[in-house]
Design an enzyme around this catalytic site. Sequence first.
Site, PDB file in Angstrom:
ATOM      1  N   HIS A 206       0.991  -1.221   0.086  1.00 26.76           N
ATOM      2  CA  HIS A 206       0.160   0.081   0.008  1.00 26.76           C
ATOM      3  C   HIS A 206       0.969   1.322   0.081  1.00 26.76           C
ATOM      4  O   HIS A 206       1.891   1.273   0.704  1.00 26.76           O
ATOM      5  CB  HIS A 206      -0.651  -0.046   1.222  1.00 26.76           C
ATOM      6  CG  HIS A 206      -1.975   1.010   1.231  1.00 26.76           C
ATOM      7  ND1 HIS A 206      -3.001   0.695   0.565  1.00 26.76           N
ATOM      8  CD2 HIS A 206      -1.929   2.284   1.653  1.00 26.76           C
ATOM      9  CE1 HIS A 206      -4.120   2.013   0.898  1.00 26.76           C
ATOM     10  NE2 HIS A 206      -3.198   2.787   1.456  1.00 26.76           N
TER      11      HIS A 206
ATOM     12  N   ASP B  46     -13.251   3.962   9.078  1.00 26.65           N
ATOM     13  CA  ASP B  46     -12.374   4.596   8.305  1.00 26.65           C
ATOM     14  C   ASP B  46     -12.719   5.160   7.146  1.00 26.65           C
ATOM     15  O   ASP B  46     -12.576   6.393   6.673  1.00 26.65           O
ATOM     16  CB  ASP B  46     -11.119   3.594   7.789  1.00 26.65           C
ATOM     17  CG  ASP B  46     -10.186   4.215   6.543  1.00 26.65           C
ATOM     18  OD1 ASP B  46      -9.525   5.304   7.239  1.00 26.65           O
ATOM     19  OD2 ASP B  46     -10.239   3.945   5.968  1.00 26.65           O
TER      20      ASP B  46
ATOM     21  N   ARG C 202     -11.796  13.758   6.635  1.00 22.60           N
ATOM     22  CA  ARG C 202     -10.603  14.272   6.704  1.00 22.60           C
ATOM     23  C   ARG C 202     -10.213  15.059   5.299  1.00 22.60           C
ATOM     24  O   ARG C 202      -9.788  16.063   5.425  1.00 22.60           O
ATOM     25  CB  ARG C 202      -9.615  13.203   7.077  1.00 22.60           C
ATOM     26  CG  ARG C 202      -9.578  12.744   8.423  1.00 22.60           C
ATOM     27  CD  ARG C 202      -8.852  11.422   8.831  1.00 22.60           C
ATOM     28  NE  ARG C 202      -7.422  11.760   8.196  1.00 22.60           N
ATOM     29  CZ  ARG C 202      -6.709  10.704   7.687  1.00 22.60           C
ATOM     30  NH1 ARG C 202      -7.164   9.339   7.453  1.00 22.60           N
ATOM     31  NH2 ARG C 202      -5.368  10.992   7.519  1.00 22.60           N
TER      32      ARG C 202
ATOM     33  N   SER D 251      -5.712   4.837   9.682  1.00 25.17           N
ATOM     34  CA  SER D 251      -6.477   4.864   8.693  1.00 25.17           C
ATOM     35  C   SER D 251      -5.861   3.457   7.709  1.00 25.17           C
ATOM     36  O   SER D 251      -6.630   2.665   7.139  1.00 25.17           O
ATOM     37  CB  SER D 251      -6.737   6.066   7.669  1.00 25.17           C
ATOM     38  OG  SER D 251      -6.952   5.847   6.413  1.00 25.17           O
TER      39      SER D 251
ATOM     40  N   LYS E  84      -7.237  -0.723   7.718  1.00 26.15           N
ATOM     41  CA  LYS E  84      -7.876  -1.389   6.428  1.00 26.15           C
ATOM     42  C   LYS E  84      -7.032  -2.596   6.026  1.00 26.15           C
ATOM     43  O   LYS E  84      -7.322  -3.561   5.827  1.00 26.15           O
ATOM     44  CB  LYS E  84      -7.883  -0.557   5.128  1.00 26.15           C
ATOM     45  CG  LYS E  84      -8.731   0.753   5.189  1.00 26.15           C
ATOM     46  CD  LYS E  84      -8.812   1.307   3.856  1.00 26.15           C
ATOM     47  CE  LYS E  84      -7.433   2.490   3.995  1.00 26.15           C
ATOM     48  NZ  LYS E  84      -7.766   3.739   4.042  1.00 26.15           N
TER      49      LYS E  84
HETATM   50  N1  URA Z   1      -4.083   6.517   2.364  1.00 22.19           N
HETATM   51  C1  URA Z   1      -5.096   6.129   3.435  1.00 22.19           C
HETATM   52  O1  URA Z   1      -5.661   4.938   3.404  1.00 22.19           O
HETATM   53  N2  URA Z   1      -5.420   6.885   4.293  1.00 22.19           N
HETATM   54  C2  URA Z   1      -4.781   7.996   4.637  1.00 22.19           C
HETATM   55  O2  URA Z   1      -4.964   8.494   5.699  1.00 22.19           O
HETATM   56  C3  URA Z   1      -3.894   8.566   3.873  1.00 22.19           C
HETATM   57  C4  URA Z   1      -3.455   7.907   2.528  1.00 22.19           C
END
Ligand code: URA
Length: 445
Positions: free
Chosen positions: A82, A161, A168, A183, A187
């Site tokens: 990620h 989230d 956000r 966040s 996930k």
């Molecule tokens: N990617 C995410 O999943 N969350 C964030 O807060 C920033 C980038």
Amino acid sequence: MVVPRLIERKRDGGSLTGDEWRELIRSYTTGDVPDYQMAALAMAIFYRGLTPDELAALTDAMLSSGDRLHFDGESRQRIDKHSTGGVGDKTSLLLAPMLAACGVLVPMMSGRGLGHTGGTLDKLEAIPGFRTGLSLRDAEAQVCRIGAAMLGQTEEIAPADRKLYALRDVTATVESIPLISASIMSKKLAEGLTGLVLDVKIGSGAFLPEEARALELARTMISLGEARGCPTVVLVTAMDRPLGVACGNALEVVESIAGLRGEGPADLMEVTFALGIEMLHLAKIEGDPVAARKRLEATISSGAALDVLRQMIAAQGGNPSIVDDPQLLARAPVQLDVLADRDGVVTQVEPRALGRVIIELGGGRRAVTDTVLPDVGLEVFAKPGAVVRRGDRLAVVHARTRSAAEGVVPAVLAAVTIGDVAIPALPLVAWRVSATGEQRYGATS
Ligand code: URA
């Protein structure tokens, strides 16, 4: 629980208990805590940060707000990667098929564009018919059958989230280390992984441009992952210029397919291989970086990675023929060259400004409800340090109309600066960070 008192405590530098975080996130998910209170709390966190205990409680509460992928009885390693977000970063599109072709399972849950950055889901949806909205049960079955699935964060995964991320984005609270960490990790920990590779960007196009903050983000996410049984490694990579040439949804799919044919831009392939090597290492398939790179290269030369991509596209409702004939992807009606207006050396190729140009062309969103155009974007040929002559092609704008293309040329020229003396660019891969510490990439310990 009296929410204003909790906000007040956080605002004044105090901390919330684990029970308070759990109750707060539960009530936010059900809608009993409204967005305006959560926005105020996010801003308090932005300024005050979270203690390690608070961060752990927040992450766990967000993780528990939804379901997870389950791979009971599956002995193969499950590794995802990620990124914290960039411009032109299409490494996910290459890595999922490459790693699956090496025998690793890749349950990859991706996001949409955030701010000036592009999103893997928007790129995938440039493939006609491609469905990113898989159910978790379908995703599990596909991962076990083909080796990879690329899906969006469904209603079922970390819904807290999902809500907080959107909030956000519109309340200037993205750039917070604890909020980004909670966040991303809530996930990723829901994916049933046996290992995770994170690409934390630095440079002017990154959410956290400074190296010191990126390293702190890396350490924070690693400790969350490791404490929850998910070995986590971070590469800190450059986002002081776009990655590769193509920036924009369908254009990036075309460049990813070129990469899987062995014809990708050198910088894109370098970062892709670096991340892939870490994924193979975590999967316990190949610990030696040189041998791991050879294995990854073999998935390209043998056509195995392209084959996985074809299968994945077909399984998710898309047209697999685009792999062999990328011309089937949408192409914007207008292409306009942007030419250098002087001799000199390229000193800067500013990703944040170029990301905003893509949004201006319709390839990204200004509001959550905006529809994204698949075909528009930029091909950015200029790289920092390149010597150019007046009239050389720096970029090509892909737009819906000639006036839209002409309208963004000044912004592209302002983003690609030409001077007399080269300014050193960041190393493509700057740091490797793991549970055992951090080292400059490529340095032997
Ligand atoms: N990617 C995410 O999943 N969350 C964030 O807060 C920033 C980038």
